[in-house]
Design a protein around this motif. Structure first.
Motif, short mmCIF file in Angstrom:
data_model
loop_
_atom_site.label_atom_id
_atom_site.label_comp_id
_atom_site.label_asym_id
_atom_site.label_seq_id
_atom_site.Cartn_x
_atom_site.Cartn_y
_atom_site.Cartn_z
N LEU A 1 62.95 138.86 15.44
CA LEU A 1 62.80 137.54 14.81
C LEU A 1 63.80 136.55 15.38
O LEU A 1 63.48 135.38 15.63
CB LEU A 1 62.99 137.68 13.30
N CYS A 2 65.03 137.02 15.58
CA CYS A 2 66.05 136.15 16.18
C CYS A 2 65.63 135.75 17.59
O CYS A 2 65.77 134.58 17.99
CB CYS A 2 67.39 136.88 16.19
N TYR A 3 65.13 136.72 18.37
CA TYR A 3 64.69 136.44 19.75
C TYR A 3 63.57 135.41 19.77
O TYR A 3 63.59 134.45 20.56
CB TYR A 3 64.25 137.74 20.40
N LEU A 4 62.56 135.58 18.91
CA LEU A 4 61.43 134.64 18.90
C LEU A 4 61.89 133.24 18.48
O LEU A 4 61.41 132.23 19.02
CB LEU A 4 60.34 135.15 17.96
N ILE B 1 66.25 145.73 31.77
CA ILE B 1 64.93 146.39 31.79
C ILE B 1 63.95 145.62 30.90
O ILE B 1 62.80 145.38 31.27
CB ILE B 1 65.07 147.84 31.33
N GLY B 2 64.43 145.23 29.71
CA GLY B 2 63.58 144.44 28.83
C GLY B 2 63.21 143.11 29.43
O GLY B 2 62.08 142.62 29.27
N LEU B 3 64.17 142.50 30.15
CA LEU B 3 63.90 141.22 30.81
C LEU B 3 62.83 141.39 31.88
O LEU B 3 61.94 140.54 32.02
CB LEU B 3 65.18 140.67 31.42
N ALA B 4 62.91 142.49 32.62
CA ALA B 4 61.91 142.72 33.67
C ALA B 4 60.52 142.89 33.06
O ALA B 4 59.53 142.35 33.59
CB ALA B 4 62.30 143.95 34.47
N LEU B 5 60.44 143.64 31.96
CA LEU B 5 59.15 143.84 31.31
C LEU B 5 58.58 142.53 30.76
O LEU B 5 57.39 142.20 30.98
CB LEU B 5 59.28 144.87 30.19
N THR B 6 59.40 141.77 30.04
CA THR B 6 58.89 140.54 29.44
C THR B 6 58.62 139.46 30.47
O THR B 6 57.62 138.74 30.39
CB THR B 6 59.89 140.03 28.38
N SER B 7 59.51 139.34 31.45
CA SER B 7 59.30 138.34 32.49
C SER B 7 58.06 138.68 33.32
O SER B 7 57.28 137.79 33.68
CB SER B 7 60.53 138.25 33.39
N GLY B 8 57.92 139.98 33.60
CA GLY B 8 56.71 140.38 34.33
C GLY B 8 55.45 140.11 33.55
O GLY B 8 54.42 139.69 34.11
N SER B 9 55.52 140.31 32.24
CA SER B 9 54.35 140.03 31.40
C SER B 9 54.02 138.55 31.40
O SER B 9 52.84 138.15 31.47
CB SER B 9 54.60 140.52 29.98
N LEU B 10 55.06 137.68 31.31
CA LEU B 10 54.82 136.25 31.34
C LEU B 10 54.25 135.81 32.68
O LEU B 10 53.36 134.95 32.75
CB LEU B 10 56.13 135.50 31.05
N HIS C 1 47.47 128.05 32.35
CA HIS C 1 48.34 127.37 31.39
C HIS C 1 48.08 127.92 29.99
O HIS C 1 47.35 127.31 29.20
CB HIS C 1 48.10 125.84 31.43
N PRO C 2 48.69 129.08 29.68
CA PRO C 2 48.43 129.70 28.36
C PRO C 2 49.07 128.89 27.24
O PRO C 2 50.05 128.16 27.44
CB PRO C 2 49.08 131.08 28.49
N THR C 3 48.53 129.04 26.05
CA THR C 3 49.10 128.37 24.88
C THR C 3 50.38 129.07 24.43
O THR C 3 50.67 130.21 24.83
CB THR C 3 48.09 128.38 23.71
N HIS C 4 51.15 128.38 23.59
CA HIS C 4 52.41 128.95 23.09
C HIS C 4 52.14 130.20 22.27
O HIS C 4 52.89 131.18 22.35
CB HIS C 4 53.14 127.90 22.25
N ALA C 5 51.07 130.20 21.47
CA ALA C 5 50.75 131.37 20.65
C ALA C 5 50.42 132.58 21.54
O ALA C 5 50.80 133.72 21.23
CB ALA C 5 49.58 131.06 19.72
N THR C 6 49.72 132.34 22.66
CA THR C 6 49.40 133.43 23.57
C THR C 6 50.67 134.00 24.21
O THR C 6 50.81 135.22 24.37
CB THR C 6 48.43 132.95 24.66
N GLU C 7 51.60 133.11 24.58
CA GLU C 7 52.87 133.56 25.15
C GLU C 7 53.61 134.47 24.16
O GLU C 7 54.14 135.53 24.52
CB GLU C 7 53.74 132.37 25.52
N LEU C 8 53.67 134.05 22.88
CA LEU C 8 54.37 134.85 21.87
C LEU C 8 53.71 136.21 21.68
O LEU C 8 54.40 137.23 21.54
CB LEU C 8 54.41 134.10 20.54
N ALA C 9 52.37 136.25 21.71
CA ALA C 9 51.66 137.51 21.53
C ALA C 9 51.96 138.47 22.68
O ALA C 9 52.20 139.67 22.46
CB ALA C 9 50.16 137.26 21.42
N ALA D 1 55.08 143.14 24.95
CA ALA D 1 56.03 143.62 25.95
C ALA D 1 57.31 144.14 25.29
O ALA D 1 57.89 145.14 25.73
CB ALA D 1 56.36 142.50 26.93
N ASN D 2 57.75 143.47 24.22
CA ASN D 2 58.97 143.92 23.54
C ASN D 2 58.75 145.24 22.82
O ASN D 2 59.67 146.06 22.72
CB ASN D 2 59.43 142.85 22.54
#
Length: 469
Positions: A291-294, A351-360, A369-377, A382-383
């Motif tokens: 929650l803090c991260y989001l 490692i978490g950065l690589a997974l999330t950045s790769g997913s983005l 151009h994905p929406t903000h809600a899609t990025e969060l999902a 990935a997290n």
């Protein structure tokens, strides 16, 4: 320190030392001591002593104490030139050789029938400390609404701020084993009314066992306790202890599992130590850090691109996540190796950065151009994948089981240590006949292989006058 043992009754040995701290109590002291002495003589199956700790009284209290000292062989009077209940208890308990130490208020508001149930778990070796509780379900208490409100409010503050689980910190009816007091008292700073609370909080945080006894208690309407000043001092003490616990300034590793008989310290084949508890703690910390991260990502996304916002949010939440898991999930206390743990946590963060950045990056390539809600999902998914890997790395690499078992204060045995035979009391200088001698940490009778711990501070006898017969 050795495994706790049941204390054997002895003919003349002093097993229990009951301290009565007093200040200007010339009227109540005599009846209190006579009533307590009669009760112990009639009901207590061990040798006992009653110690009157006079806190710089200015009335005839010292004369009354001296007469009681001369009248009863089991009564001793000690004079202190400075006020403070905590100061009196620390000094008398530090000088006492009794294996069980207790104290009670001079007004005897607590029914004395609770005294034997109070000290019995300490004598049997079951518990380390024992307290009388006026707030237990089966306690019977008679007092006014003002004191009832103050007492319950104070204990709610302790539960909310210091995560205390004992029910009544202020009842003047407590006991502690002498070997536990030798380790615990040097860490307690307060010399006044907060002494009890600080002692209990430190003992609980160190994993010591606190036994609670429901008591019958009648309020003393003539009590000289200044409620406002006492409440103010207690709140200052709560702040001081809470800050010390948060920063890791207290060396609780000197207290944790000092007796080597905790079943949680035993290595069992095929049973990972504390796995279920660690999973629960890790999930709780992970949910909060997610929650803090989001929240941090959404805030940073207002001014920067998704990759930079993701890196900033993940870095800040990772540092907080490592610190929380270090203390709450894996039980590592103190500042030792804290920097190293954070550095290893940052490696796990990479490692978490690589997974999330790769997913983005994959999402951006696929959707444009994905929406903000899609990025969060996508980030949540990935997290979740990174969380499983993070727990395994934390458990096996950052906070390995060996380090958690050793802590920072010495090795805890994987199996119950063999208790060496205790020599007869007559063979050990200074031992009391009738029960095993109290071992000193690191001494020859302790069977302890840990490095020796500092001995408790014993006040200079020149500052204490003790009446003799």
């Amino acid at each position: 320190m050795p495994v706790r043992e049941h204390l054997r009754p002895g003919g003349s040995g002093t097993v229990l030392d009951v301290v009565i701290p007093v200040h200007n109590e010339e009227r109540d002291l005599g009846p209190c001591v006579r009533r307590l002495h009669a009760h112990l003589s009639r009901t207590f199956p061990y040798g006992f002593r009653i110690t009157i700790a006079d806190n710089a009284s200015t009335d005839r209290t010292p004369e009354v104490a001296a007469r009681l000292d001369d009248t009863f062989d089991e009564v001793t009077a000690v004079r202190l030139e400075q006020k403070g209940r905590g100061r009196a208890l620390r000094q008398v308990w530090s000088m006492s050789g009794a294996p069980v130490l207790a104290y009670m208020d001079v007004d005897l508001s607590t029914d004395l029938n609770a005294l034997l149930p109070l000290v019995a778990p300490l004598i049997s070796g079951h518990s380390d400390l024992a307290i009388g509780s006026r707030l237990a379900r089966s306690a019977r208490v008679v007092r006014g609404p003002k004191r009832e409100f103050i007492s319950r409010t104070y204990n709610l503050i302790l539960r909310g701020s210091l995560a205390a689980r004992f029910s009544d910190a202020q009842c003047g009816f407590k006991a502690i084993r002498g070997d536990v007091a030798a380790r615990l008292l040097p860490l307690v700073e307060d010399t006044g009314w907060f002494f009890d609370t600080e002692m209990l909080v430190l003992a609980e945080r160190a994993g010591l066992r606190i036994h609670e006894v429901p008591v019958d208690w009648i309020d003393d309407p003539d009590s000289t306790v200044h409620l406002v000043r006492t409440a103010t001092d207690d709140l200052k003490g709560v702040w001081r202890v809470g800050r010390a616990l948060t920063t890791g300034a207290l060396p609780l590793d000197r207290l944790a599992r000092p007796f080597g008989d905790d079943p949680r310290d035993r290595a069992l084949a095929g049973v990972p130590g504390g796995l279920a508890r660690q999973l629960v703690g890790f999930c709780a910390v992970g949910a909060l850090s997610t929650l803090c991260y989001l929240g941090l990502y959404s805030l940073a996304r207002l001014g920067v691109g998704p990759q930079l916002a993701n890196a900033m949010a993940l870095l800040l939440s990772a540092c907080a996540n490592t610190a929380a898991n270090r203390r709450l999930t894996f039980g590592v206390r103190g500042r030792d190796r804290a920097v190293r743990h954070q550095a290893q946590g940052l490696a796990v963060f990479a490692i978490g950065l690589a997974l999330t950045s790769g997913s983005l990056a994959a999402l951006d390539a696929a959707a444009g151009h994905p929406t903000h809600a899609t990025e969060l999902a996508v980030l949540i998914a990935a997290n979740l994948a990174a969380t499983v890997l993070r727990f395994l790395l934390f458990r096996a690499w950052v906070f390995p089981d060996r380090e958690r078992r050793q802590g920072t204060g010495g090795t805890v045995p994987d199996a119950p240590a063999t208790v060496a035979a205790v020599p007869d009391a007559q063979e050990v200088p200074g031992a009391t006949p009738g029960f095993p001698p109290r071992a000193t940490p690191g001494g020859p009778a302790s069977g302890n292989t840990s490095p020796p711990h500092p001995a408790p501070h014993v006040p200079d006898p020149s500052h204490t006058t003790r009446s003799t017969r």
